[in-house]
Design a protein around this motif. Structure first.
Motif, PDB file in Angstrom:
ATOM      1  N   THR A  36      -3.070  -6.803   6.623  1.00  6.15           N
ATOM      2  CA  THR A  36      -2.455  -5.759   5.706  1.00  6.15           C
ATOM      3  C   THR A  36      -0.950  -5.426   6.417  1.00  6.15           C
ATOM      4  O   THR A  36       0.082  -5.217   6.190  1.00  6.15           O
TER       5      THR A  36
ATOM      6  N   SER B 132       6.300   1.120  -2.050  1.00  9.00           N
ATOM      7  CA  SER B 132       5.009   0.993  -2.004  1.00  9.00           C
ATOM      8  C   SER B 132       3.952  -0.076  -1.956  1.00  9.00           C
ATOM      9  O   SER B 132       4.298  -1.407  -2.354  1.00  9.00           O
ATOM     10  N   GLY B 133       3.211   0.228  -1.295  1.00  7.85           N
ATOM     11  CA  GLY B 133       2.077  -0.963  -0.644  1.00  7.85           C
ATOM     12  C   GLY B 133       2.789  -1.788   0.262  1.00  7.85           C
ATOM     13  O   GLY B 133       2.073  -2.776   0.899  1.00  7.85           O
ATOM     14  N   SER B 134       3.830  -1.285   1.074  1.00 13.14           N
ATOM     15  CA  SER B 134       4.210  -1.723   2.215  1.00 13.14           C
ATOM     16  C   SER B 134       3.389  -1.863   3.663  1.00 13.14           C
ATOM     17  O   SER B 134       3.586  -2.600   4.561  1.00 13.14           O
ATOM     18  N   GLY B 135       2.679  -0.749   3.473  1.00 13.17           N
ATOM     19  CA  GLY B 135       1.679  -0.731   4.753  1.00 13.17           C
ATOM     20  C   GLY B 135       1.892   0.677   5.612  1.00 13.17           C
ATOM     21  O   GLY B 135       1.659   0.775   6.587  1.00 13.17           O
ATOM     22  N   LYS B 136       2.761   1.377   4.961  1.00  9.95           N
ATOM     23  CA  LYS B 136       3.011   2.741   5.757  1.00  9.95           C
ATOM     24  C   LYS B 136       1.897   3.469   6.054  1.00  9.95           C
ATOM     25  O   LYS B 136       1.850   3.981   7.131  1.00  9.95           O
ATOM     26  N   SER B 137       1.117   3.796   4.998  1.00  8.73           N
ATOM     27  CA  SER B 137      -0.123   4.631   5.462  1.00  8.73           C
ATOM     28  C   SER B 137      -0.975   4.059   6.423  1.00  8.73           C
ATOM     29  O   SER B 137      -1.520   4.508   7.258  1.00  8.73           O
ATOM     30  N   THR B 138      -1.299   2.909   6.093  1.00  9.23           N
ATOM     31  CA  THR B 138      -1.921   1.941   6.869  1.00  9.23           C
ATOM     32  C   THR B 138      -1.732   1.840   8.391  1.00  9.23           C
ATOM     33  O   THR B 138      -2.393   2.359   9.398  1.00  9.23           O
TER      34      THR B 138
ATOM     35  N   GLU C 127       3.330  10.742   3.729  1.00  7.17           N
ATOM     36  CA  GLU C 127       4.073  11.418   2.529  1.00  7.17           C
ATOM     37  C   GLU C 127       3.803  12.814   2.225  1.00  7.17           C
ATOM     38  O   GLU C 127       2.922  12.858   1.268  1.00  7.17           O
TER      39      GLU C 127
ATOM     40  N   HIS D 229       8.459   8.070   1.294  1.00  5.45           N
ATOM     41  CA  HIS D 229       9.316   7.346   0.255  1.00  5.45           C
ATOM     42  C   HIS D 229      10.630   7.930   0.100  1.00  5.45           C
ATOM     43  O   HIS D 229      11.748   7.565  -0.592  1.00  5.45           O
TER      44      HIS D 229
HETATM   45  N1  LIG Z   1      -9.180   0.322   2.691  1.00  2.06           N
HETATM   46  C1  LIG Z   1      -8.373  -0.672   2.339  1.00  2.06           C
HETATM   47  N2  LIG Z   1      -8.994  -1.951   2.140  1.00  2.06           N
HETATM   48  C2  LIG Z   1      -8.372  -2.809   1.702  1.00  2.06           C
HETATM   49  N3  LIG Z   1      -7.089  -2.917   1.412  1.00  2.06           N
HETATM   50  C3  LIG Z   1      -6.397  -1.785   1.515  1.00  2.06           C
HETATM   51  C4  LIG Z   1      -6.953  -0.456   1.817  1.00  2.06           C
HETATM   52  N4  LIG Z   1      -6.229   0.369   1.564  1.00  2.06           N
HETATM   53  C5  LIG Z   1      -4.893   0.043   1.452  1.00  2.06           C
HETATM   54  N5  LIG Z   1      -5.092  -1.480   1.312  1.00  2.06           N
HETATM   55  C6  LIG Z   1      -4.025  -2.433   1.085  1.00  2.06           C
HETATM   56  O1  LIG Z   1      -3.048  -2.549   2.077  1.00  2.06           O
HETATM   57  C7  LIG Z   1      -1.904  -2.582   1.473  1.00  2.06           C
HETATM   58  C8  LIG Z   1      -0.772  -1.428   2.264  1.00  2.06           C
HETATM   59  O2  LIG Z   1      -1.158  -0.069   1.639  1.00  2.06           O
HETATM   60  P1  LIG Z   1      -0.745   1.251   2.104  1.00  2.06           P
HETATM   61  O3  LIG Z   1      -1.430   2.190   1.445  1.00  2.06           O
HETATM   62  O4  LIG Z   1      -0.805   1.226   3.430  1.00  2.06           O
HETATM   63  O5  LIG Z   1       0.780   0.860   1.720  1.00  2.06           O
HETATM   64  P2  LIG Z   1       1.662   2.281   1.383  1.00  2.06           P
HETATM   65  O6  LIG Z   1       3.112   1.721   1.939  1.00  2.06           O
HETATM   66  O7  LIG Z   1       1.402   3.635   1.974  1.00  2.06           O
HETATM   67  O8  LIG Z   1       1.903   2.609   0.003  1.00  2.06           O
HETATM   68  P3  LIG Z   1       2.116   3.811  -0.900  1.00  2.06           P
HETATM   69  O9  LIG Z   1       3.617   4.045  -0.632  1.00  2.06           O
HETATM   70  O10 LIG Z   1       2.012   3.175  -2.222  1.00  2.06           O
HETATM   71  O11 LIG Z   1       1.019   4.854  -0.414  1.00  2.06           O
HETATM   72  C9  LIG Z   1      -2.004  -2.334   0.006  1.00  2.06           C
HETATM   73  O12 LIG Z   1      -1.761  -3.731  -0.528  1.00  2.06           O
HETATM   74  C10 LIG Z   1      -3.253  -1.701  -0.301  1.00  2.06           C
HETATM   75  O13 LIG Z   1      -3.898  -2.377  -1.150  1.00  2.06           O
END
Ligand SMILES: Nc1ncnc2c1ncn2[C@@H]1O[C@H](COP(=O)(O)OP(=O)(O)OP(=O)(O)O)[C@@H](O)[C@H]1O
Length: 578
Positions: free
Chosen positions: A349, A369-375, A498, A529
């Motif tokens: 990820t 969204s989904g770019s990996g910020k929260s991760t 966020e 965002h």
């Molecule tokens: N617990 C998990 N297990 C597997 N994949 C995950 C998990 N949590 C997030 N992901 C995947 O990791 C990728 C990044 O998610 P993340 O939440 O980090 O993105 P984000 O940039 O914070 O998105 P957003 O702005 O929508 O919150 C996404 O494709 C998501 O589906």
């Protein structure tokens, strides 16, 4: 039938030995009881003087009482152990959950976790109480009786010896059918718990969509399925009990017929024949007892397995690699080619993330969204572990992950919806600083802009909030999280995920004003965002599909055409607060 991990429980082995000794004594009591009863009956049959019957009758009475007293003693020996083991297990399960964090609850399901920690452990208690004693009973009592019968008349002993494995085999076949039913029943139970909690949590959404009735029907259907699965398990359990009773009674009858023929042929005397006939039901009794409780033990076995599986989930190791540590203006954090792959995910990820930040800086993390910020925020917070160790360093020290106690003592994590505990507002604010004085809590609330709201509350700072109490708006919840951060001045690392994502523009603008002073003299990672926050940042990390595609100061990034400028252009509509 028996989970091997059971023998790893501390203190179980000496107890098993004690039970074995008690069981041997009990088997002898059963033999003495049968023998004394037979002597008395034969005496009566031979019309002996009543006085000669008194002694065997007394021996019978004493051995009978001893036999049952030993059953009580076995339970007394075992119950405190079982109670302590399951009590410890409940505690270990809770501690483990806290160590593993929310991911395990997400994976197992909240409802399932709750039922596992409450009812599941009670089922384990029943299982432990029954399984050891009953299995040992099956392993000791019949063999002692059989040896004695062989000593009296080998032919009947051989018949009993042959029939025993047949009955056990029969029990195993029925047991396997019951096991698969019980597995399905346990799955149904898990589904029911999770479904119920899920429906309760999503009640607002369901009502709004007009789907609450349909969902109530769904819960009803799941509980109906569970009821049917329970009934079908019970049916198998009852059938097997009935079948076993039938076969064991039949076997005793066959023994009686053999003995009758031997008596008529003069091959055996009345006393040994009667003793064997009295002992035959006791020979089968342990199997029948086990079969009667088999269903209850199945449920307990599944619950034990589920609890032990959670207890055996590996924990993050090396949490104390980082010795005393305080984030200050000279501190540094470095990511050097860090990747992260979620369990069960096919590809990483986050891949090849590298950055180097020093001192008190405000670092914005932006991306679609989904770019990996929260991760990334979760990785920095130490809630996730990178694929490879030693690619992250703090003050130059390479670390396997950031789940370091000393790092976490320095940081405060503020998500989109901060969790409010069922406690007073004051306790919620002083969450990281439980011994904070009223004065400091009030000052923190003042800085977080909570004072006007607190004045309207019936009990002020002592008002109960959180689940089951007074409702709190999204903006107020964020302010409570801010007040927590203002109160704890020692934690110099702030991780925002966020924080204003679901607040309206006005609330966000007001909150921003109170939030900005908090960001000074701290290391801040701010995933967002809402690009207007970027103007307050010293440095920006731009994420795209799990990669860090650009980094630099906002001015540097704005100076040329690139991912940052493209993102700003795409999200132009969200610049309302610029
Ligand atoms: N617990 C998990 N297990 C597997 N994949 C995950 C998990 N949590 C997030 N992901 C995947 O990791 C990728 C990044 O998610 P993340 O939440 O980090 O993105 P984000 O940039 O914070 O998105 P957003 O702005 O929508 O919150 C996404 O494709 C998501 O589906």
């Amino acid at each position: 039938m028996i989970d091997r991990r059971l023998f790893d429980f501390p203190g179980i082995k000496p107890r098993v030995v004690m039970i074995a000794v008690l069981m041997l004594i009990q088997s002898l009591m059963i033999i003495i009881q049968a023998r004394a009863l037979s002597v008395a009956v034969v005496g009566l049959w031979n019309q002996q003087a009543l006085a000669t019957i008194v002694v065997p009758t007394a021996i019978f009475a004493v051995s009978f009482m001893c036999r049952h007293a030993i059953t009580v003693a076995q339970n007394r020996v075992f119950y405190p152990f079982v109670e302590k083991t399951t009590g410890d297990m409940r505690e270990r399960l809770m501690t483990k959950l806290f160590r593993l964090g929310p991911s395990i609850v997400e994976k197992t399901g909240t409802g399932n976790m709750v039922t596992m920690a409450l009812e599941g452990i009670d089922k384990v208690q029943t299982y432990l109480m029954l399984i050891i004693i009953k299995i040992m009973d099956m392993g000791i009592t019949p063999w002692v009786i059989l040896i004695y019968i062989a000593f009296l008349q080998w032919k009947e002993a051989i018949f009993l010896l042959i029939i025993y494995p047949v009955i056990i085999l029969f029990m195993i076949i029925l047991g396997l059918a019951a096991q698969s039913k019980a597995d399905r029943q346990y799955e149904g139970y898990t589904r029911l718990s999770n479904n119920f909690v899920d429906t309760l949590r999503g009640l607002g959404t369901l009502k709004q969509l007009g789907l609450s009735k349909k969902y109530a029907g769904n819960v009803y259907q799941v509980s109906e399925d569970y009821r049917k699965e329970t009934m079908s398990t019970l049916r198998i359990a009852m059938t097997s009990t009935f079948a076993l009773d039938f076969f064991t009674t039949l076997s005793v009858a066959v023994v009686a017929v053999f003995l009758g023929f031997d008596l008529m042929d003069g091959k055996i005397l009345l006393l040994p024949a009667l003793t064997i006939l009295t002992l035959a039901p006791d020979y089968f009794l342990p199997v029948r007892n086990f079969a009667n409780d088999y269903h209850a033990t199945l449920n307990g076995k599944n619950a034990l397995q589920a609890v032990l599986d959670v207890l055996e989930v590996p924990e993050t190791k090396d949490r104390d690699e980082l010795k005393t540590f305080t984030w200050d203006e000279n501190a540094s954090i470095k990511f050097d080619d860090v990747s992260l792959t979620y369990d069960e995910a096919k590809k990483p990820t986050l891949s090849h993330i590298s950055f180097d930040v020093h001192g008190f800086r405000k670092v914005g993390i932006i991306g679609a969204s989904g770019s990996g910020k929260s991760t990334l925020i979760n990785l920095i917070g130490g809630f996730l572990t990178p694929d490879k160790p030693d690619h992250i360093s703090l003050n130059g020290q390479k670390l396997p992950h950031l789940s370091q106690e000393q790092w976490q003592f320095n940081s405060i994590y503020i998500p989109q919806s901060p969790y409010l505990f069922h406690a007073t507002l004051r306790e919620n604010v002083s969450f990281y600083q439980p011994h904070a004085t009223l004065q400091t809590v009030e000052t923190a609330c003042e800085k977080a802009g909570l004072t006007d709201w607190i004045k309207t509350l019936p009990d002020g700072l002592e008002t109960m909030i959180g689940e089951g109490s007074r409702g709190v708006s999204g903006g107020q919840a964020q302010r409570i999280a801010l007040a927590r951060a203002f109160l704890d001045d020692k934690r110099r690392v702030l991780l925002f995920d966020e924080p204003t994502a679901h607040l309206d523009i006005e609330t966000e603008a007001a909150l921003k004003e109170d939030m900005l002073p908090l960001l000074d003299n701290r290391l801040v990672f701010f995933a967002t965002h809402r690009l207007h926050w970027i103007n307050q940042m010293d440095y920006v990390l731009v994420m795209d599909h799990g990669k860090l595609v650009e980094q630099g100061t906002p001015a540097e990034l704005a100076a040329h055409e690139g991912p940052y400028t493209r993102l700003r252009a795409e999200m132009g509509g969200l610049h309302a607060l610029d």
